[in-house]
Design an enzyme around this catalytic site. Structure first.
Site, mmCIF file in Angstrom:
data_model
loop_
_atom_site.group_PDB
_atom_site.id
_atom_site.type_symbol
_atom_site.label_atom_id
_atom_site.label_comp_id
_atom_site.label_asym_id
_atom_site.label_seq_id
_atom_site.Cartn_x
_atom_site.Cartn_y
_atom_site.Cartn_z
ATOM 1 N N GLU A 122 58.483 81.457 9.802
ATOM 2 C CA GLU A 122 57.776 82.700 9.512
ATOM 3 C C GLU A 122 58.547 83.889 10.081
ATOM 4 O O GLU A 122 59.102 83.812 11.173
ATOM 5 C CB GLU A 122 56.364 82.617 10.115
ATOM 6 C CG GLU A 122 55.609 81.378 9.641
ATOM 7 C CD GLU A 122 54.190 81.248 10.193
ATOM 8 O OE1 GLU A 122 53.638 82.253 10.689
ATOM 9 O OE2 GLU A 122 53.643 80.133 10.123
ATOM 10 N N CYS A 363 52.249 88.215 18.232
ATOM 11 C CA CYS A 363 53.095 87.405 19.103
ATOM 12 C C CYS A 363 52.428 86.067 19.380
ATOM 13 O O CYS A 363 51.248 86.020 19.733
ATOM 14 C CB CYS A 363 53.286 88.093 20.457
ATOM 15 S SG CYS A 363 54.275 89.538 20.389
HETATM 16 N N1 SAH Z 1 60.724 82.205 22.886
HETATM 17 C C1 SAH Z 1 60.933 83.566 23.231
HETATM 18 C C2 SAH Z 1 60.693 84.521 22.089
HETATM 19 C C3 SAH Z 1 59.554 84.258 21.160
HETATM 20 S S1 SAH Z 1 57.970 84.575 21.781
HETATM 21 C C4 SAH Z 1 60.086 83.942 24.438
HETATM 22 O O1 SAH Z 1 59.198 83.188 24.798
HETATM 23 O O2 SAH Z 1 60.346 84.994 25.013
HETATM 24 C C5 SAH Z 1 57.888 86.348 21.917
HETATM 25 C C6 SAH Z 1 56.918 86.841 22.982
HETATM 26 O O3 SAH Z 1 55.551 86.571 22.606
HETATM 27 C C7 SAH Z 1 57.129 86.190 24.341
HETATM 28 O O4 SAH Z 1 57.065 87.140 25.379
HETATM 29 C C8 SAH Z 1 55.954 85.261 24.398
HETATM 30 O O5 SAH Z 1 55.643 84.877 25.701
HETATM 31 C C9 SAH Z 1 54.882 86.059 23.741
HETATM 32 N N2 SAH Z 1 53.706 85.268 23.306
HETATM 33 C C10 SAH Z 1 53.686 83.960 22.983
HETATM 34 N N3 SAH Z 1 52.426 83.588 22.633
HETATM 35 C C11 SAH Z 1 51.657 84.703 22.754
HETATM 36 C C12 SAH Z 1 50.267 84.965 22.499
HETATM 37 N N4 SAH Z 1 49.454 84.013 22.060
HETATM 38 N N5 SAH Z 1 49.816 86.216 22.726
HETATM 39 C C13 SAH Z 1 50.656 87.202 23.133
HETATM 40 N N6 SAH Z 1 51.972 87.010 23.356
HETATM 41 C C14 SAH Z 1 52.467 85.769 23.171
#
Ligand code: SAH
Ligand code: SF4
Length: 388
Positions: A122, A363
């Protein structure tokens, strides 16, 4: 000599690849080829012809030497109700390209062989005034298994190749009729767990013979893979790097992010300090998913103040988006109270409400539809994450 996929080859090594295959004037040709397939977005050789950048004789030789077949199929695209966000689902159409081994030998031999193809990934486009930010997936699924993230639940199906990531960019631009101005690797996957391919994609997004997106407008985000951070520092990599910190208390971090067991906080923060120092970066952005009853109390605020000494950082607070996991989304009052207490850190604080979150595009929410659409591949974890 094998026939690599042209979109997998970083444009800065394309002249060498062309020279090795006997093409005259490889520097100039590489520039024209790069513009045709990246900037103009040609998705096959017929579209390269239509771009008028390359004469038919050279183009005939090029197609003998390089593959340019589509690697993605657009399954769907859907607008969020906020009017500024749109999500695409693409299905990969393997086979796994040999170019991956030729042009960017993988550092991490634990990721492979590839899972069955037909993986679904996605990508999300977010419009903000005149800026169009593409949230890029770097892997189908993710091996990191963070408790708050829907992608983590999938496990890792397979890495995306550089060509797949940039083909998605081309398809999004063509569908939406816009030029992407910013790229964030915050979709599915951990970009530093697929760093060779991600850097090749970044090069093609940034280069003057590629998409021409400014370096400071390309951002990687990591859950804390220290070897990857150190490599970016060593190579003086100028793409932006955000760290998903989420807690400055080791026990909490381990509970919600299994990778923390492999790379504990002192090691991680040292790597970030070194990154900031060696690249002379004014600010490092730390992301902090706000999870009530997990990481928002005074002990966690104090720990940030204590552990982050020596770093000059911006704290990006992301209220948790519901994924159906065993967490609770914070109320507006809880977020306000938390950021008020964070002020004692005397650092810039931003609260980031994810675009499209009510439509499953925020996110950490990318996966639900993927689960339904994708075949089950084998799942691989990075070494030691679940055993350390
Ligand atoms: N794997 C990388 C990038 C993808 S996630 C990382 O973890 O940084 C991108 C961002 O979204 C990261 O900061 C992650 O912690 C955050 N994230 C993941 N799940 C989320 C959620 N359910 N709500 C808000 N942010 C979330
Ligand atoms: Fe992977 Fe990032 Fe999700 Fe963690 S938050 S599971 S590292 S995509």
């Amino acid at each position: 000599m094998d026939r690599p996929h042209l979109r997998d080859v970083p444009v800065d090594v394309l002249p060498e690849a062309l020279r090795a295959r006997g093409f005259p004037n490889p520097g100039d040709l590489a520039h024209r080829v790069g513009l045709a397939i990246h900037r103009d977005g040609a998705l096959g050789w017929d579209e390269v012809d239509a771009s008028g950048r390359i004469g038919w004789k050279v183009r005939a030789r090029l197609s003998d030497a390089f593959d340019l077949s589509p690697r993605l199929e657009t399954l769907s695209s859907r607008d969020a109700s906020d009017g500024a966000t749109r999500k695409w689902m693409f299905r990969t159409a393997g086979p796994w390209p040999a170019a991956e081994r030729i042009f960017a030998p993988r550092e991490d031999p634990t990721v492979g062989p590839p899972a069955a193809d037909g993986q679904v990934v996605e990508f999300v486009l977010i419009r903000h005034w005149d800026d169009h930010t593409l949230c890029v997936s770097s892997q189908a699924g993710c091996a990191m298994g963070c408790s708050f993230c829907a992608t983590g639940v999938l496990g890792l199906r397979r890495n995306l190749t550089a060509g797949e990531m940039t083909e998605a960019l081309v398809r999004v631009q063509r569908d939406a009729g816009v030029r992407v101005t910013d790229v964030v690797f915050m979709g599915m996957g951990e970009p530093l767990h697929n760093l060779d391919q991600v850097l090749a994609a970044c090069t093609n997004m940034n280069h003057a013979s590629g998409h021409g997106i400014a370096r400071r407008r390309i951002t990687l985000s990591t859950a804390g893979l220290v070897p990857g951070i150190r490599r970016l520092t060593r190579e003086r990599c100028r793409f932006r790097l955000h760290l998903s910190l989420h807690s400055a208390i080791q026990e909490t971090r381990e509970r919600i992010m299994p990778i923390a067991r492999l790379h504990p906080l002192p090691e991680l923060l040292d790597a970030m300090r070194e990154h900031q120092r060696d690249l002379a970066l004014k600010w490092i952005t730390l992301q902090y998913v706000a999870l009530p009853d997990v990481n928002m109390d005074d002990a966690h605020v104090d720990a940030l103040g204590r552990e982050l000494t020596g770093l000059r950082y911006i704290l990006n607070v992301i209220p948790w988006n519901d994924t159906g996991a065993a967490h609770r989304a914070p109320t507006w009052d809880e977020v306000r109270d938390f950021t008020a207490r964070l002020r004692r850190l005397r650092c810039p604080i931003k609260v980031r409400y994810s675009a499209g979150k009510s439509d499953g595009m925020g996110c950490g929410q990318l996966a639900a539809e993927t689960v339904a659409a994708a075949p089950t591949g084998h799942m691989l974890a990075p070494p030691g994450v679940f055993t350390a």
